[in-house]
Write a protein that holds these residues in place. Structure first.
Motif, PDB file in Angstrom:
ATOM      1  N   UNK A 162       0.840  -1.199   0.000  1.00 34.37           N
ATOM      2  CA  UNK A 162       0.000   0.000   0.000  1.00 34.37           C
ATOM      3  C   UNK A 162       0.874   1.247   0.000  1.00 34.37           C
ATOM      4  N   UNK A 163       0.580   2.167  -0.918  1.00 37.74           N
ATOM      5  CA  UNK A 163       1.232   3.473  -0.917  1.00 37.74           C
ATOM      6  C   UNK A 163       0.195   4.522  -1.311  1.00 37.74           C
ATOM      7  N   UNK A 164       0.494   5.759  -0.993  1.00 36.12           N
ATOM      8  CA  UNK A 164      -0.423   6.859  -1.298  1.00 36.12           C
ATOM      9  C   UNK A 164       0.178   7.715  -2.403  1.00 36.12           C
ATOM     10  N   UNK A 181       0.853  12.630  10.799  1.00 36.21           N
ATOM     11  CA  UNK A 181       1.752  11.479  10.834  1.00 36.21           C
ATOM     12  C   UNK A 181       1.576  10.651   9.567  1.00 36.21           C
ATOM     13  N   UNK A 182       2.664  10.320   8.924  1.00 38.41           N
ATOM     14  CA  UNK A 182       2.642   9.540   7.689  1.00 38.41           C
ATOM     15  C   UNK A 182       2.591   8.059   8.048  1.00 38.41           C
ATOM     16  N   UNK A 183       1.476   7.408   7.743  1.00 37.60           N
ATOM     17  CA  UNK A 183       1.306   5.994   8.068  1.00 37.60           C
ATOM     18  C   UNK A 183       1.649   5.072   6.907  1.00 37.60           C
ATOM     19  N   UNK A 206       8.278   9.304   3.835  1.00 34.65           N
ATOM     20  CA  UNK A 206       8.417   7.927   4.299  1.00 34.65           C
ATOM     21  C   UNK A 206       7.484   7.636   5.469  1.00 34.65           C
ATOM     22  N   UNK A 207       7.129   6.380   5.613  1.00 35.25           N
ATOM     23  CA  UNK A 207       6.304   5.935   6.724  1.00 35.25           C
ATOM     24  C   UNK A 207       6.971   6.317   8.060  1.00 35.25           C
TER      25      UNK A 207
END
Length: 354
Positions: free
Chosen positions: A105-107, A206-208, A252-253
């Motif tokens: 999964x990526x956005x 926050x980047x999940x 980045x996550x």
């Protein structure tokens, strides 16, 4: 996922295909739903035979009738696009294996709207989710529920509302959806509110999931974000409202982005923007600004149609709280189809106004 090949007008048939093994699946439940003024209604279910095939016939199968097929496989639902009786031969429903690994999964784009209002901060988010794997991402089980797509929100956030399906709360700073994410692109939109008395002047994002672009839209337009972190794309207008558009790339996550928002008493009373009312048109316009130009869409998409569909989605979400098991299934199917119609109309609006 489906493919259609032309059949007798009083019969709808096809088969369920495992995309990884390329084998037809035996014993899979397939539901036949008919469209009407009140949405989709399930008429009958059949299991696929020893050749993985299904067939439906009956008095409800009249030429031109709109219908949807839903295959139930390993706890997941795979529905077709709306079809019409007599317009296709076989309907091939493709299913994918499920996975709990979110590494696929990526956005591509995460649109974040932050508007200072007289009561606090209105927040809207539109997320484009790409599942780059060959399996449907089904999230992780927590008790009786399965948390699929996770979303971070500040502590103390109020009134979470999904605009593309249900959004549930997992904790003070976490929201989640329960709809599996098949290979390809999905879209999620939701809104929250932050009380002015509790807001400390910085919105923490926050980047999940790995994110290609974080698109930030702030109001009022004189808010300046640090040039060392954000690309400033200047002032823009969306749905007759002015915003300052900023962008960050390749996040980045695990990264936390602090977005400073000056919050003062005069601003509380000078800005009166209703985020929740304008969010459908707002999100659609934002996507048009931040993506490459597309081919001309079919005519006929109007904002009033979008608003009507959004109202129907909200009504379904309310009815889900009190529906019985069979009612929940029917309402969920109706919601999935409405989501697809809303997405299609938004894309048409994007391309018309972009």
């Amino acid at each position: 996922m489906l493919a259609c090949l032309p059949l007798a007008a009083d019969t709808v048939s096809g088969y369920v295909l495992d995309t990884q093994t390329e084998q037809r699946l035996v014993g899979i439940e397939v539901a036949f739903l008919v469209g009407g003024e009140e949405g989709l209604t399930e008429m009958v279910r059949r299991r696929t035979d020893e050749e993985g095939a299904f067939s439906f016939s009956g008095p409800f199968l009249t030429p031109g009738t709109t219908f949807v097929l839903v295959a139930h496989h390993e706890g997941l639902e795979y529905d077709t696009e709306p079809l019409q009786v007599g317009m296709q031969d076989q309907v091939i429903i493709e299913v994918f294996d499920g996975t709990e690994d979110d590494g696929q999964i990526r956005l591509d784009g995460h649109h974040l709207f932050l508007a200072i209002t007289k009561a606090g901060v209105d927040v809207a988010q539109l997320v484009h989710i790409d599942n780059d794997g060959a399996s449907t991402y089904i999230g992780r089980a927590f008790g009786d529920e399965r948390r699929v797509f996770q979303m971070q929100v500040p502590a103390g956030s109020l009134a979470p509302q999904g605009h593309s399906g249900q959004v549930l709360r997992a904790g003070p700073t976490r929201l989640f959806t329960t709809t599996p994410l098949p290979p390809g692109r999905s879209q999620i939109a939701f809104t929250i509110q932050l009380r002015g008395d509790d807001f400390d002047g910085s919105y923490e994002h926050e980047v999940l999931y790995p994110t290609s672009r974080l698109e930030v839209f702030v109001q009022p337009t004189d808010i300046e974000l640090p040039a060392s972190q954000f690309e400033d794309h200047g002032e823009i207008h969306l749905h007759d409202q002015g915003y300052r558009h900023y962008r960050m790339r390749d996040l980045d996550r695990g990264r936390t982005v602090a977005i400073p928002l000056p919050y003062s008493q005069p601003l509380r009373w000078s800005l009166k923007w209703a985020m929740l009312v304008l969010v459908p048109a707002l999100l659609a316009a934002a996507v048009a600004l931040t993506r490459p130009a597309a081919a001309a869409p079919p005519a006929g998409a109007t904002r009033s149609q979008c608003e009507q569909l959004i109202a129907q989605l909200a009504d379904i979400d309310d009815r889900l709280d009190t529906a019985d098991e069979r009612g929940v299934f029917t309402l969920q199917q109706q919601r999935q189809q409405l989501k697809k119609q809303v997405t299609l109309l938004y894309r048409q609006l994007d391309d018309t106004t972009g």
